[in-house]
Scaffold this active site. Structure first.
Site, PDB file in Angstrom:
ATOM      1  CB  CYS A 104      -0.908   0.030   1.231  1.00  0.00           C
ATOM      2  SG  CYS A 104      -2.114  -1.280   1.260  1.00  0.00           S
ATOM      3  CG  ASN A 149      -6.383  -0.434   2.425  1.00  0.00           C
ATOM      4  OD1 ASN A 149      -5.866   0.157   1.489  1.00  0.00           O
ATOM      5  ND2 ASN A 149      -5.679  -1.102   3.325  1.00  0.00           N
ATOM      6  CG  HIS A 186      -2.774   3.621   3.453  1.00  0.00           C
ATOM      7  ND1 HIS A 186      -3.551   3.518   2.312  1.00  0.00           N
ATOM      8  CD2 HIS A 186      -2.629   2.355   3.926  1.00  0.00           C
ATOM      9  CE1 HIS A 186      -3.852   2.248   2.111  1.00  0.00           C
ATOM     10  NE2 HIS A 186      -3.318   1.517   3.084  1.00  0.00           N
TER      11      HIS A 186
HETATM   12  N1  ACO Z   1     -17.049  -9.328  10.912  1.00  0.00           N
HETATM   13  C1  ACO Z   1     -17.316  -9.787  12.158  1.00  0.00           C
HETATM   14  N2  ACO Z   1     -16.375 -10.266  12.976  1.00  0.00           N
HETATM   15  C2  ACO Z   1     -15.110 -10.291  12.515  1.00  0.00           C
HETATM   16  C3  ACO Z   1     -14.770  -9.846  11.222  1.00  0.00           C
HETATM   17  C4  ACO Z   1     -15.801  -9.358  10.407  1.00  0.00           C
HETATM   18  N3  ACO Z   1     -15.588  -8.891   9.167  1.00  0.00           N
HETATM   19  N4  ACO Z   1     -13.449  -9.996  11.045  1.00  0.00           N
HETATM   20  C5  ACO Z   1     -12.944 -10.506  12.163  1.00  0.00           C
HETATM   21  N5  ACO Z   1     -13.953 -10.700  13.071  1.00  0.00           N
HETATM   22  C6  ACO Z   1     -13.891 -11.234  14.414  1.00  0.00           C
HETATM   23  C7  ACO Z   1     -12.689 -12.143  14.619  1.00  0.00           C
HETATM   24  O1  ACO Z   1     -12.962 -13.440  14.177  1.00  0.00           O
HETATM   25  C8  ACO Z   1     -12.516 -12.066  16.118  1.00  0.00           C
HETATM   26  O2  ACO Z   1     -13.450 -12.908  16.713  1.00  0.00           O
HETATM   27  P1  ACO Z   1     -13.050 -13.764  18.022  1.00  0.00           P
HETATM   28  O3  ACO Z   1     -12.707 -12.751  19.075  1.00  0.00           O
HETATM   29  O4  ACO Z   1     -14.300 -14.544  18.298  1.00  0.00           O
HETATM   30  O5  ACO Z   1     -11.884 -14.599  17.602  1.00  0.00           O
HETATM   31  C9  ACO Z   1     -12.909 -10.621  16.451  1.00  0.00           C
HETATM   32  O6  ACO Z   1     -13.688 -10.161  15.330  1.00  0.00           O
HETATM   33  C10 ACO Z   1     -11.738  -9.696  16.671  1.00  0.00           C
HETATM   34  O7  ACO Z   1     -10.795  -9.899  15.628  1.00  0.00           O
HETATM   35  P2  ACO Z   1      -9.470  -9.041  15.509  1.00  0.00           P
HETATM   36  O8  ACO Z   1      -8.726  -9.436  14.280  1.00  0.00           O
HETATM   37  O9  ACO Z   1      -8.730  -9.062  16.823  1.00  0.00           O
HETATM   38  O10 ACO Z   1     -10.124  -7.588  15.318  1.00  0.00           O
HETATM   39  P3  ACO Z   1      -9.418  -6.202  15.304  1.00  0.00           P
HETATM   40  O11 ACO Z   1     -10.072  -5.322  16.275  1.00  0.00           O
HETATM   41  O12 ACO Z   1      -7.935  -6.325  15.336  1.00  0.00           O
HETATM   42  O13 ACO Z   1      -9.823  -5.679  13.852  1.00  0.00           O
HETATM   43  C11 ACO Z   1      -8.889  -5.450  11.666  1.00  0.00           C
HETATM   44  C12 ACO Z   1      -9.438  -6.410  12.708  1.00  0.00           C
HETATM   45  C13 ACO Z   1      -9.966  -4.485  11.278  1.00  0.00           C
HETATM   46  C14 ACO Z   1      -8.449  -6.262  10.458  1.00  0.00           C
HETATM   47  C15 ACO Z   1      -7.679  -4.692  12.259  1.00  0.00           C
HETATM   48  O14 ACO Z   1      -6.777  -5.588  12.856  1.00  0.00           O
HETATM   49  C16 ACO Z   1      -6.941  -3.880  11.240  1.00  0.00           C
HETATM   50  O15 ACO Z   1      -7.463  -2.941  10.676  1.00  0.00           O
HETATM   51  N6  ACO Z   1      -5.635  -4.183  11.003  1.00  0.00           N
HETATM   52  C17 ACO Z   1      -4.847  -3.440  10.063  1.00  0.00           C
HETATM   53  C18 ACO Z   1      -5.194  -3.883   8.698  1.00  0.00           C
HETATM   54  C19 ACO Z   1      -4.613  -2.994   7.651  1.00  0.00           C
HETATM   55  O16 ACO Z   1      -4.557  -1.808   7.790  1.00  0.00           O
HETATM   56  N7  ACO Z   1      -4.220  -3.642   6.581  1.00  0.00           N
HETATM   57  C20 ACO Z   1      -3.819  -2.965   5.435  1.00  0.00           C
HETATM   58  C21 ACO Z   1      -2.409  -2.621   5.431  1.00  0.00           C
HETATM   59  S1  ACO Z   1      -2.030  -1.825   3.965  1.00  0.00           S
HETATM   60  C22 ACO Z   1      -1.628  -2.961   2.700  1.00  0.00           C
HETATM   61  O17 ACO Z   1      -0.488  -3.041   2.297  1.00  0.00           O
HETATM   62  C23 ACO Z   1      -2.667  -3.835   2.094  1.00  0.00           C
END
Ligand code: ACO
Length: 358
Positions: free
Chosen positions: A127, A296, A266
């Site tokens: 990204c 994103n 970003h």
């Molecule tokens: N809907 C409902 N529940 C979900 C979903 C969803 N879409 N996705 C995950 N969950 C659940 C998980 O299974 C987990 O359940 P559990 O507690 O029963 O196991 C719970 O939600 C919490 O999951 P986490 O992964 O800990 O949630 P978090 O608060 O960390 O949010 C997220 C996840 C949004 C992906 C976050 O970690 C994030 O934004 N990370 C950065 C991602 C990013 O920016 N990536 C791009 C980088 S740029 C590039 O180069 C592509």
């Protein structure tokens, strides 16, 4: 095949002014996919996606949209805005993690479609690709070239695992382009800071399809051609680097947080942006956010945000803009630039004096 083009024209003497963003354009596919639509595909909810990411909807490429087709459209608009012709462009750089092909480069497809006679290459830094490409363009303009077209374009929807709720809700498709040219009236030279920590590579990757693990029945069966992400790990990395890289690039430009007119991070997650903004201490009314409508879009997110900020009247010639990207690699990149400095009136003597540090 078209007739071979003349080799690129490089001016005999280096540019006199600081590089500036002279034109900008964007393109997003028509198709809107809302969180409610995703509720019907996977076990998720609008509430979860909105609260955890800030995303309400994203654009999804139609059958005729490709990374190159979107890049071409965004580039056409950027050239028009810059009031430049294809023959004025010396180099095309496309930042993308979703190129049309492994090769030829998507940038070559853009160069050919627009009738540009310069060089062309793709740059891949997840990204952060657009920020990396922008810094390269700036250096090229500062050293020898007249105008460089920089594009961020992605069709992430085609490399997402639509059965994996932890990734497929996050991303969208689109393209943004800018033209970097020699500017005459800037107060300060644009500054860039690039970073990489390859040890974090496995946290965000597409494991198969490259030369290490070519496509096979097994890789397809194991869904290894799709994005795999350790979300919380990337989240922690991002909140740290966005504020740190912004501070470092401001220091390079001899500016402070108070000098920022618009902060364009970003667009990966509003919680990442909120946390970085708090750490940095930049007022929230100087932060641009449009993730709610696009998700994103990877390397397209910053140039799309730039275009929309301009459209909404939030950017004025001469404004100090700080941009920061992060992503797969893991990589990060920040830039401090003066917006459309070529549109400023002649530099006043006191500004020239402060620019040379007297
Ligand atoms: N809907 C409902 N529940 C979900 C979903 C969803 N879409 N996705 C995950 N969950 C659940 C998980 O299974 C987990 O359940 P559990 O507690 O029963 O196991 C719970 O939600 C919490 O999951 P986490 O992964 O800990 O949630 P978090 O608060 O960390 O949010 C997220 C996840 C949004 C992906 C976050 O970690 C994030 O934004 N990370 C950065 C991602 C990013 O920016 N990536 C791009 C980088 S740029 C590039 O180069 C592509």
């Amino acid at each position: 095949m078209t007739t071979p083009r003349a080799t690129q024209r490089v001016p005999a003497k280096p540019a006199a002014g600081y590089p500036t963003i002279r034109g900008w354009g964007m393109y997003v596919p028509e198709r809107v996919m809302t969180n409610h639509e995703l509720e019907k595909l996977i076990d998720t909810s609008d509430e979860w996606i909105t609260a955890r990411t800030g995303i309400k909807e994203r654009r999804i490429a139609g059958p005729d949209d490709t990374t190159s087709s979107m890049a071409i459209e965004a580039s056409r608009r950027a050239l028009e805005r810059a009031e430049l012709m294809p023959e004025d462009i010396d180099l095309v750089i496309v930042g993308t993690a979703t190129p049309d092909f492994l090769f030829p480069a998507t940038a070559c497809l853009v160069q050919d479609a627009l009738g540009i006679s310069g060089g062309a290459f793709d740059l891949e830094a997840g990204c952060t690709s657009f920020m990396y490409a922008l810094s390269v363009a700036s250096a090229m303009v500062q050293s020898s070239m007249r105008n460089v077209l920089v594009v961020g374009s992605e069709v992430l929807s085609r490399i997402l695992d639509w059965s994996d709720r932890s990734t497929c809700v996050l991303f969208g498709d689109g393209a943004g382009a800018v033209v970097v040219s020699e500017g005459e009236h800037a107060r300060f030279a644009p500054q860039y800071l690039l970073g990489s920590d390859g040890s974090g590579g496995p946290a965000l990757c597409v494991p198969a399809g490259g030369s290490r693990m070519p496509a096979s029945e097994e890789t397809v069966r194991q869904r290894m051609h799709f994005v795999k992400m350790a979300g919380p790990e990337v989240f922690r990395f991002a909140t740290r680097v966005v504020a740190d890289a912004s501070r470092q690039v401001l220091a390079r430009a001899e500016l402070s947080v108070a000098d920022i007119d618009l902060f364009i991070p970003h667009q990966a997650n509003t919680r990442i942006i909120d946390s970085a903004v708090r750490r940095l201490g930049v007022p929230t009314d100087r932060v641009f956010i449009n993730i709610d409508r696009y998700g994103n879009t990877s390397s397209a997110s910053i140039p799309i945000a730039m275009c929309e900020a301009d459209e909404q009247g939030r950017l004025h010639p001469g404004d100090t803009v700080v941009m920061v990207g992060f992503g797969a690699g893991l990589t990060w990149g920040a830039g401090a630039v003066q917006w459309a400095a070529h549109l400023l009136p002649e530099r006043k003597p006191e500004l020239v004096a402060s620019a040379v540090g007297s």
